[in-house]
Design a protein around this motif. Structure first.
Motif, PDB file in Angstrom:
ATOM      1  N   ALA A  20     -10.749 -62.677  55.790  1.00  0.00           N
ATOM      2  CA  ALA A  20     -11.248 -62.554  54.642  1.00  0.00           C
ATOM      3  C   ALA A  20     -11.782 -60.642  54.460  1.00  0.00           C
ATOM      4  O   ALA A  20     -11.569 -60.408  53.557  1.00  0.00           O
ATOM      5  CB  ALA A  20     -12.881 -63.182  54.309  1.00  0.00           C
ATOM      6  N   LEU A  21     -12.045 -60.243  55.513  1.00  0.00           N
ATOM      7  CA  LEU A  21     -12.245 -58.953  56.083  1.00  0.00           C
ATOM      8  C   LEU A  21     -11.011 -58.253  55.892  1.00  0.00           C
ATOM      9  O   LEU A  21     -11.514 -57.723  54.923  1.00  0.00           O
ATOM     10  CB  LEU A  21     -13.072 -58.764  57.048  1.00  0.00           C
ATOM     11  N   ALA A  22     -10.103 -59.038  56.351  1.00  0.00           N
ATOM     12  CA  ALA A  22      -8.924 -57.888  55.895  1.00  0.00           C
ATOM     13  C   ALA A  22      -8.530 -57.736  54.144  1.00  0.00           C
ATOM     14  O   ALA A  22      -8.016 -57.363  54.307  1.00  0.00           O
ATOM     15  CB  ALA A  22      -7.594 -58.630  56.837  1.00  0.00           C
ATOM     16  N   GLY A  23      -8.325 -58.907  53.877  1.00  0.00           N
ATOM     17  CA  GLY A  23      -8.367 -59.195  52.530  1.00  0.00           C
ATOM     18  C   GLY A  23      -6.740 -59.435  51.950  1.00  0.00           C
ATOM     19  O   GLY A  23      -5.922 -59.461  53.546  1.00  0.00           O
ATOM     20  N   VAL A 239     -18.896 -49.855  59.214  1.00  0.00           N
ATOM     21  CA  VAL A 239     -18.745 -51.107  61.798  1.00  0.00           C
ATOM     22  C   VAL A 239     -17.542 -51.498  60.936  1.00  0.00           C
ATOM     23  O   VAL A 239     -16.387 -51.783  60.995  1.00  0.00           O
ATOM     24  CB  VAL A 239     -20.039 -52.120  61.902  1.00  0.00           C
ATOM     25  N   ILE A 240     -17.349 -52.562  59.623  1.00  0.00           N
ATOM     26  CA  ILE A 240     -16.798 -53.138  59.432  1.00  0.00           C
ATOM     27  C   ILE A 240     -15.375 -52.569  58.717  1.00  0.00           C
ATOM     28  O   ILE A 240     -13.712 -52.793  59.359  1.00  0.00           O
ATOM     29  CB  ILE A 240     -16.825 -54.528  57.840  1.00  0.00           C
ATOM     30  N   GLU A 241     -15.486 -51.346  58.284  1.00  0.00           N
ATOM     31  CA  GLU A 241     -14.530 -50.668  57.655  1.00  0.00           C
ATOM     32  C   GLU A 241     -13.790 -49.635  58.947  1.00  0.00           C
ATOM     33  O   GLU A 241     -12.738 -49.825  58.640  1.00  0.00           O
ATOM     34  CB  GLU A 241     -15.258 -49.649  56.501  1.00  0.00           C
ATOM     35  N   GLN A 242     -14.943 -48.964  59.522  1.00  0.00           N
ATOM     36  CA  GLN A 242     -14.436 -48.760  61.084  1.00  0.00           C
ATOM     37  C   GLN A 242     -12.860 -49.929  61.536  1.00  0.00           C
ATOM     38  O   GLN A 242     -12.113 -49.306  62.045  1.00  0.00           O
ATOM     39  CB  GLN A 242     -15.081 -48.436  61.983  1.00  0.00           C
ATOM     40  N   LEU A 243     -13.867 -50.997  61.270  1.00  0.00           N
ATOM     41  CA  LEU A 243     -12.638 -51.973  62.676  1.00  0.00           C
ATOM     42  C   LEU A 243     -11.357 -52.451  61.278  1.00  0.00           C
ATOM     43  O   LEU A 243     -10.523 -52.595  62.679  1.00  0.00           O
ATOM     44  CB  LEU A 243     -13.092 -53.176  62.417  1.00  0.00           C
ATOM     45  N   GLN A 244     -11.614 -52.197  60.265  1.00  0.00           N
ATOM     46  CA  GLN A 244     -10.359 -52.600  59.547  1.00  0.00           C
ATOM     47  C   GLN A 244      -9.636 -51.346  58.671  1.00  0.00           C
ATOM     48  O   GLN A 244      -8.417 -51.490  58.223  1.00  0.00           O
ATOM     49  CB  GLN A 244     -11.344 -53.730  58.103  1.00  0.00           C
ATOM     50  N   GLY A 245     -10.038 -50.081  59.511  1.00  0.00           N
ATOM     51  CA  GLY A 245      -9.417 -48.977  59.076  1.00  0.00           C
ATOM     52  C   GLY A 245      -9.700 -48.754  57.395  1.00  0.00           C
ATOM     53  O   GLY A 245      -8.388 -48.178  56.737  1.00  0.00           O
ATOM     54  N   VAL A 246     -10.509 -49.208  56.847  1.00  0.00           N
ATOM     55  CA  VAL A 246     -10.584 -49.762  55.069  1.00  0.00           C
ATOM     56  C   VAL A 246     -11.422 -48.021  54.983  1.00  0.00           C
ATOM     57  O   VAL A 246     -12.683 -48.480  55.641  1.00  0.00           O
ATOM     58  CB  VAL A 246     -10.539 -50.292  55.030  1.00  0.00           C
ATOM     59  N   SER A 247     -11.683 -47.226  54.024  1.00  0.00           N
ATOM     60  CA  SER A 247     -12.786 -46.765  54.109  1.00  0.00           C
ATOM     61  C   SER A 247     -12.259 -46.023  51.855  1.00  0.00           C
ATOM     62  O   SER A 247     -11.467 -46.506  51.779  1.00  0.00           O
ATOM     63  CB  SER A 247     -12.639 -45.116  54.510  1.00  0.00           C
ATOM     64  N   GLU A 248     -12.761 -45.296  51.733  1.00  0.00           N
ATOM     65  CA  GLU A 248     -12.690 -44.565  50.514  1.00  0.00           C
ATOM     66  C   GLU A 248     -11.413 -44.199  50.033  1.00  0.00           C
ATOM     67  O   GLU A 248     -10.812 -44.315  48.616  1.00  0.00           O
ATOM     68  CB  GLU A 248     -14.167 -44.355  50.175  1.00  0.00           C
ATOM     69  N   ASP A 249     -11.248 -43.176  51.095  1.00  0.00           N
ATOM     70  CA  ASP A 249      -9.906 -43.025  51.174  1.00  0.00           C
ATOM     71  C   ASP A 249      -9.188 -43.527  51.772  1.00  0.00           C
ATOM     72  O   ASP A 249      -7.665 -42.832  51.844  1.00  0.00           O
ATOM     73  CB  ASP A 249     -10.143 -41.422  51.361  1.00  0.00           C
ATOM     74  N   PHE A 250      -9.309 -44.879  51.544  1.00  0.00           N
ATOM     75  CA  PHE A 250      -8.219 -45.722  52.072  1.00  0.00           C
ATOM     76  C   PHE A 250      -6.499 -45.554  51.228  1.00  0.00           C
ATOM     77  O   PHE A 250      -6.064 -45.554  50.673  1.00  0.00           O
ATOM     78  CB  PHE A 250      -8.418 -47.452  52.434  1.00  0.00           C
ATOM     79  N   ASP A 251      -5.517 -44.875  52.479  1.00  0.00           N
ATOM     80  CA  ASP A 251      -4.033 -45.319  51.771  1.00  0.00           C
ATOM     81  C   ASP A 251      -3.343 -46.127  52.170  1.00  0.00           C
ATOM     82  O   ASP A 251      -2.588 -45.868  53.925  1.00  0.00           O
ATOM     83  CB  ASP A 251      -3.957 -43.642  51.928  1.00  0.00           C
TER      84      ASP A 251
END
Length: 274
Positions: A20-23, A239-251
Motif C-alpha cells: 500500500a505504501l509502495a503503491g 520517514v515513509i518517503e525515505q523508506l520508499q524513495g519517494v519525494s516531491e521530486d520523485f522521478d
C-alpha cells in the motif's frame, strides 16, 4: 529464537501495508544493503532449512491440530513472552504501556488460565509487543546495515542486540538455560514456539506468489515492520518517503535507472512494484 523462516508470518502480515505504501511506484534502490551478497547466501541457507525441516514440521502440526487448538497454544506463548515487552516498556520510558502490558499479563495468566485464553483483549488491554531493538531505536541508536543471521534471520546491526538482552527476561530462554534434561528436552518449549510461529504463516504464503525477488521482499518488509513498531504504528511521512524513495521530486525513470545500475554493480537482484 525464531529463524528467518519462522518469522514469515510476521513479514507476510505486513505485506499489505508494504504494498500500500509502495503503491505503483518503483522500490527505492537499496544501496544501504552493503552486505547484500553475504545476506543473500545466508537467506538461501535459512530458506533451505525452512523447506527441509521447519515448514514440513509446521505443516504436520497443522494437519493433526484444529484451528482452535492452535489459537490457544499461540495465546499461551504470546502471553509467556510478555515480560520482554514489559521490560522494554520501562526502558523506553512508557509507564502507561508498562502498566497496560503488566495488567494484560496478569489477567491472561490468571483468568485466562496461564494465557491459553485472552480475556485481556476483551477488557480493553490489547496486545502491544516491543523489544530491545525498538528500545535502542527510541534511544537514538542508528539502525546500521541490514544483516541476515543464520537461523536467526532478518535483523540489523542495531536490532541484533535484542537477542542477548531480551532472552534475559524471556521465560522460554530462561528455562532452557537453567535446565539440563535428557536429550536436551529443555529446548522443547522453544521448538514448540518456533513451530507455532511458522504454522501461522502458511495461510498467508499465497501473498508471496509472483514476488520477483523474495529476498528483497523480506528485507523491505522487515524494515517496514520495524519502522511501524518504532513509531507506534504512526511513522512520520518523511520517514515513509525515505523508506520508499519517494519525494516531491520523485522521478520513476531515474529511479529505475539507478536501481539497474546498482544491481549490475553489485550482482544482486532488484525488484519493482507493479
Amino acid at each position: 529464537m525464531p529463524s528467518d523462516s519462522s518469522r514469515k508470518y510476521r513479514t507476510v502480515a505486513v505485506a499489505a501495508a508494504v504494498l500500500a505504501l509502495a503503491g505503483c511506484t518503483i522500490a527505492k534502490p537499496r544501496t544501504d544493503d552493503k552486505w547484500e551478497k553475504f545476506n543473500r547466501k545466508v537467506y538461501a541457507f535459512n530458506d533451505a532449512a525452512d523447506r527441509a525441516v521447519i515448514r514440513p514440521v509446521a505443516v504436520g502440526y497443522r494437519k493433526v491440530t484444529s484451528p482452535n487448538f492452535r489459537r490457544v497454544v499461540s495465546n499461551f506463548f504470546t502471553n509467556l513472552r510478555m515480560p520482554v515487552t514489559m521490560l522494554n516498556d520501562l526502558l523506553q520510558g512508557e509507564p502507561k504501556d508498562f502498566f497496560r502490558s503488566t495488567g494484560r499479563f496478569a489477567v491472561n495468566t490468571t483468568i485466562g488460565l496461564a494465557g491459553f485464553f485472552d480475556p485481556a483483549s476483551q477488557m480493553g488491554l490489547p496486545l502491544n509487543e516491543t523489544d530491545f531493538g525498538v528500545t535502542l531505536a527510541k534511544w537514538g541508536v542508528p539502525e546500521g546495515p541490514y544483516v541476515v543471521v543464520p537461523l536467526l534471520g532478518s535483523t540489523t546491526v542495531r536490532d541484533i542486540f535484542r537477542f542477548p538482552v531480551d532472552r534475559r527476561v524471556d521465560p522460554l530462554s530462561y528455562y532452557a538455560s537453567h535446565q539440563d534434561l535428557k536429550y536436551n528436552a529443555q529446548y522443547f518449549p522453544q521448538v514448540a514456539f518456533l513451530v507455532t510461529l511458522r504454522s501461522r504463516g502458511i495461510d498467508a504464503e499465497g501473498l508471496l506468489e509472483g514476488v520477483y525477488d523474495p529476498y528483497v521482499f523480506y528485507r523491505d518488509a522487515y524494515r517496514q515492520r520495524r519502522i511501524y513498531q518504532i513509531y507506534d504504528g504512526n511513522p512520520p511521512i518523511e520517514v515513509i518517503e525515505q523508506l520508499q524513495g519517494v519525494s516531491e521530486d520523485f522521478d520513476p525513470d531515474e529511479l529505475l535507472k539507478e536501481q539497474e545500475q546498482y544491481n549490475e554493480k553489485n550482482g544482486g537482484g532488484g525488484s519493482t512494484t507493479p
